[in-house]
Design a protein around this motif. Structure first.
Motif, PDB file in Angstrom:
ATOM      1  N   TYR A   1       0.865  -1.187   0.000  1.00 14.27           N
ATOM      2  CA  TYR A   1       0.000   0.000   0.000  1.00 14.27           C
ATOM      3  C   TYR A   1       0.895   1.227   0.000  1.00 14.27           C
ATOM      4  CZ  TYR A   1      -3.488  -3.459   1.041  1.00 14.27           C
ATOM      5  OH  TYR A   1      -4.303  -4.560   0.964  1.00 14.27           O
ATOM      6  N   GLY A   2       0.684   2.125  -0.977  1.00 16.33           N
ATOM      7  CA  GLY A   2       1.617   3.203  -1.215  1.00 16.33           C
ATOM      8  C   GLY A   2       1.478   4.422  -0.337  1.00 16.33           C
ATOM      9  N   GLU A   3       2.623   5.004  -0.051  1.00 17.93           N
ATOM     10  CA  GLU A   3       2.681   6.235   0.731  1.00 17.93           C
ATOM     11  C   GLU A   3       1.953   7.369   0.013  1.00 17.93           C
ATOM     12  OE1 GLU A   3       6.068   9.221   2.592  1.00 17.93           O
ATOM     13  OE2 GLU A   3       6.674   7.336   1.702  1.00 17.93           O
ATOM     14  N   GLU A   4       2.003   7.353  -1.340  1.00 20.11           N
ATOM     15  CA  GLU A   4       1.355   8.421  -2.100  1.00 20.11           C
ATOM     16  C   GLU A   4      -0.163   8.452  -1.899  1.00 20.11           C
ATOM     17  OE1 GLU A   4       2.077   5.139  -5.255  1.00 20.11           O
ATOM     18  OE2 GLU A   4       2.913   5.762  -3.364  1.00 20.11           O
ATOM     19  N   TYR A   5      -0.731   7.355  -1.390  1.00 14.73           N
ATOM     20  CA  TYR A   5      -2.168   7.299  -1.088  1.00 14.73           C
ATOM     21  C   TYR A   5      -2.407   7.126   0.413  1.00 14.73           C
ATOM     22  CZ  TYR A   5      -2.151   6.377  -6.091  1.00 14.73           C
ATOM     23  OH  TYR A   5      -1.931   6.448  -7.437  1.00 14.73           O
ATOM     24  N   GLN A   6      -1.465   7.551   1.215  1.00 13.18           N
ATOM     25  CA  GLN A   6      -1.539   7.440   2.670  1.00 13.18           C
ATOM     26  C   GLN A   6      -1.823   5.991   3.110  1.00 13.18           C
ATOM     27  OE1 GLN A   6      -3.617  10.066   1.167  1.00 13.18           O
ATOM     28  NE2 GLN A   6      -1.715  11.231   1.265  1.00 13.18           N
ATOM     29  N   TYR A   7      -1.295   5.035   2.344  1.00 11.89           N
ATOM     30  CA  TYR A   7      -1.399   3.601   2.644  1.00 11.89           C
ATOM     31  C   TYR A   7      -2.841   3.090   2.652  1.00 11.89           C
ATOM     32  CZ  TYR A   7       3.412   4.490   3.854  1.00 11.89           C
ATOM     33  OH  TYR A   7       4.719   4.895   3.810  1.00 11.89           O
ATOM     34  N   ARG A   8      -3.747   3.789   1.970  1.00 10.83           N
ATOM     35  CA  ARG A   8      -5.154   3.363   1.942  1.00 10.83           C
ATOM     36  C   ARG A   8      -5.460   2.417   0.793  1.00 10.83           C
ATOM     37  NH1 ARG A   8      -8.316   8.830   1.909  1.00 10.83           N
ATOM     38  NH2 ARG A   8      -6.532   9.347   0.640  1.00 10.83           N
ATOM     39  N   TYR A   9      -4.726   2.512  -0.311  1.00 13.22           N
ATOM     40  CA  TYR A   9      -5.035   1.741  -1.507  1.00 13.22           C
ATOM     41  C   TYR A   9      -3.872   0.836  -1.894  1.00 13.22           C
ATOM     42  CZ  TYR A   9      -8.378   5.549  -1.692  1.00 13.22           C
ATOM     43  OH  TYR A   9      -9.339   6.469  -1.374  1.00 13.22           O
ATOM     44  N   LYS A  10      -4.217  -0.327  -2.406  1.00 15.68           N
ATOM     45  CA  LYS A  10      -3.187  -1.277  -2.832  1.00 15.68           C
ATOM     46  C   LYS A  10      -2.475  -0.734  -4.065  1.00 15.68           C
ATOM     47  CE  LYS A  10      -4.610  -5.455  -3.289  1.00 15.68           C
ATOM     48  NZ  LYS A  10      -5.029  -6.796  -3.723  1.00 15.68           N
ATOM     49  N   THR A  11      -1.167  -0.603  -3.988  1.00 15.39           N
ATOM     50  CA  THR A  11      -0.396  -0.088  -5.105  1.00 15.39           C
ATOM     51  C   THR A  11       0.400  -1.167  -5.814  1.00 15.39           C
ATOM     52  OG1 THR A  11       1.392   0.488  -3.591  1.00 15.39           O
ATOM     53  CG2 THR A  11      -0.168   2.236  -4.152  1.00 15.39           C
ATOM     54  N   LYS A  12       0.594  -2.291  -5.152  1.00 24.31           N
ATOM     55  CA  LYS A  12       1.378  -3.365  -5.756  1.00 24.31           C
ATOM     56  C   LYS A  12       0.861  -4.707  -5.254  1.00 24.31           C
ATOM     57  CE  LYS A  12       5.839  -2.756  -6.154  1.00 24.31           C
ATOM     58  NZ  LYS A  12       7.290  -2.695  -5.855  1.00 24.31           N
ATOM     59  N   SER A  13       0.740  -5.642  -6.190  1.00 24.94           N
ATOM     60  CA  SER A  13       0.354  -7.005  -5.854  1.00 24.94           C
ATOM     61  C   SER A  13       1.423  -7.931  -6.423  1.00 24.94           C
ATOM     62  CB  SER A  13      -1.012  -7.321  -6.463  1.00 24.94           C
ATOM     63  OG  SER A  13      -1.424  -8.613  -6.119  1.00 24.94           O
ATOM     64  N   ILE A  14       1.922  -8.836  -5.599  1.00 31.37           N
ATOM     65  CA  ILE A  14       2.990  -9.750  -6.011  1.00 31.37           C
ATOM     66  C   ILE A  14       2.484 -11.175  -5.840  1.00 31.37           C
ATOM     67  CG2 ILE A  14       5.390 -10.442  -5.635  1.00 31.37           C
ATOM     68  CD1 ILE A  14       5.633  -7.639  -4.139  1.00 31.37           C
ATOM     69  N   ASP A  15       2.429 -11.928  -6.948  1.00 29.20           N
ATOM     70  CA  ASP A  15       1.899 -13.289  -6.849  1.00 29.20           C
ATOM     71  C   ASP A  15       2.965 -14.276  -6.371  1.00 29.20           C
ATOM     72  OD1 ASP A  15       3.436 -14.003  -9.091  1.00 29.20           O
ATOM     73  OD2 ASP A  15       1.725 -14.198 -10.424  1.00 29.20           O
ATOM     74  N   GLU A  16       2.589 -15.551  -6.341  1.00 31.69           N
ATOM     75  CA  GLU A  16       3.450 -16.580  -5.752  1.00 31.69           C
ATOM     76  C   GLU A  16       4.756 -16.810  -6.501  1.00 31.69           C
ATOM     77  OE1 GLU A  16       0.771 -18.680  -8.646  1.00 31.69           O
ATOM     78  OE2 GLU A  16       0.482 -17.157  -7.136  1.00 31.69           O
ATOM     79  N   ILE A  17       4.846 -16.371  -7.755  1.00 29.44           N
ATOM     80  CA  ILE A  17       6.111 -16.544  -8.477  1.00 29.44           C
ATOM     81  C   ILE A  17       6.813 -15.212  -8.731  1.00 29.44           C
ATOM     82  CG2 ILE A  17       5.516 -18.768  -9.493  1.00 29.44           C
ATOM     83  CD1 ILE A  17       4.826 -17.356 -12.083  1.00 29.44           C
ATOM     84  N   GLY A  18       6.372 -14.176  -8.027  1.00 27.73           N
ATOM     85  CA  GLY A  18       7.066 -12.896  -8.072  1.00 27.73           C
ATOM     86  C   GLY A  18       6.600 -11.929  -9.141  1.00 27.73           C
ATOM     87  N   ARG A  19       5.527 -12.251  -9.848  1.00 28.82           N
ATOM     88  CA  ARG A  19       5.020 -11.325 -10.860  1.00 28.82           C
ATOM     89  C   ARG A  19       4.308 -10.166 -10.173  1.00 28.82           C
ATOM     90  NH1 ARG A  19       2.031 -15.768 -14.480  1.00 28.82           N
ATOM     91  NH2 ARG A  19       1.019 -15.938 -12.450  1.00 28.82           N
ATOM     92  N   ILE A  20       4.540  -8.962 -10.683  1.00 25.53           N
ATOM     93  CA  ILE A  20       4.048  -7.744 -10.035  1.00 25.53           C
ATOM     94  C   ILE A  20       3.001  -7.047 -10.896  1.00 25.53           C
ATOM     95  CG2 ILE A  20       4.720  -5.440  -9.228  1.00 25.53           C
ATOM     96  CD1 ILE A  20       7.469  -6.640  -8.578  1.00 25.53           C
ATOM     97  N   VAL A  21       1.935  -6.606 -10.246  1.00 20.56           N
ATOM     98  CA  VAL A  21       0.918  -5.749 -10.869  1.00 20.56           C
ATOM     99  C   VAL A  21       0.871  -4.479 -10.032  1.00 20.56           C
ATOM    100  CG1 VAL A  21      -1.516  -5.462 -11.428  1.00 20.56           C
ATOM    101  CG2 VAL A  21      -0.434  -7.706 -11.713  1.00 20.56           C
ATOM    102  N   THR A  22       1.020  -3.310 -10.687  1.00 23.48           N
ATOM    103  CA  THR A  22       0.952  -2.039  -9.970  1.00 23.48           C
ATOM    104  C   THR A  22      -0.367  -1.332 -10.293  1.00 23.48           C
ATOM    105  OG1 THR A  22       2.127  -0.894 -11.743  1.00 23.48           O
ATOM    106  CG2 THR A  22       3.455  -1.727  -9.923  1.00 23.48           C
ATOM    107  N   CYS A  23      -0.842  -0.537  -9.346  1.00 20.37           N
ATOM    108  CA  CYS A  23      -2.128   0.151  -9.485  1.00 20.37           C
ATOM    109  C   CYS A  23      -1.969   1.637  -9.214  1.00 20.37           C
ATOM    110  CB  CYS A  23      -3.139  -0.413  -8.483  1.00 20.37           C
ATOM    111  SG  CYS A  23      -3.392  -2.179  -8.597  1.00 20.37           S
ATOM    112  N   LYS A  24      -2.739   2.440  -9.941  1.00 15.34           N
ATOM    113  CA  LYS A  24      -2.793   3.890  -9.717  1.00 15.34           C
ATOM    114  C   LYS A  24      -4.253   4.280  -9.511  1.00 15.34           C
ATOM    115  CE  LYS A  24       1.533   4.948 -10.986  1.00 15.34           C
ATOM    116  NZ  LYS A  24       2.497   5.158  -9.983  1.00 15.34           N
ATOM    117  N   TYR A  25      -4.474   5.297  -8.689  1.00 16.62           N
ATOM    118  CA  TYR A  25      -5.822   5.738  -8.337  1.00 16.62           C
ATOM    119  C   TYR A  25      -5.979   7.223  -8.599  1.00 16.62           C
ATOM    120  CZ  TYR A  25      -5.722   1.271  -5.955  1.00 16.62           C
ATOM    121  OH  TYR A  25      -5.599  -0.061  -5.675  1.00 16.62           O
TER     122      TYR A  25
END
Length: 129
Positions: free
Chosen positions: A69-93
């Motif tokens: 959860y990112g500092e840029e959103y005061q830790y309220r929103y998920k900014t990064k998701s990392i699956d079991e093999i290390g693949r990353i999905v990033t999110c912007k709001y």
């Protein structure tokens, strides 16, 4: 019993947080079913789910999914998701906390547009770039 059976255990420290969820997907509610799924949750200090451990008799090993959860959103929103093999999905709001875009592990960006005049909460269209 028809359908799935969900067994939910809550954290003893915080009864509003789910500690463990067991899903038994058969009509006999047999927890030994090979498709039974168990998800254990870990939380950060503000109550965001930061880790999910998924186990099942049908899996060779547990799958661990992590969230940041990112500092840029005061830790309220998920900014990064990392699956079991290390693949990353990033999110912007956007400024209202609505999901605006994601970038998946292959570098593909998905942009979500909302019509703020008609229906703010329903995406107008989703564009994959």
């Amino acid at each position: 019993v028809v359908g799935n059976v969900h067994l939910i255990e809550y954290n003893s420290d915080n009864p509003m947080q789910v500690a463990k969820e067991t899903v038994i997907p058969n009509v006999n509610a047999d927890i030994r079913d090979s498709l039974t799924l168990v998800v254990k949750y870990k939380y950060d200090r503000v109550g965001n789910v930061v880790e999910q451990t998924i186990s099942s008799p049908s899996l060779k090993e547990d799958k661990i999914v992590k969230s940041e959860y990112g500092e840029e959103y005061q830790y309220r929103y998920k900014t990064k998701s990392i699956d079991e093999i290390g693949r990353i999905v990033t999110c912007k709001y956007n400024e209202f906390g609505m999901l605006e875009s994601t970038i998946d592990y292959n570098g593909y960006m998905t942009v979500i547009e909302n019509d703020t005049l008609v229906d703010f909460f329903t995406p107008l269209r989703t564009i994959r770039l």
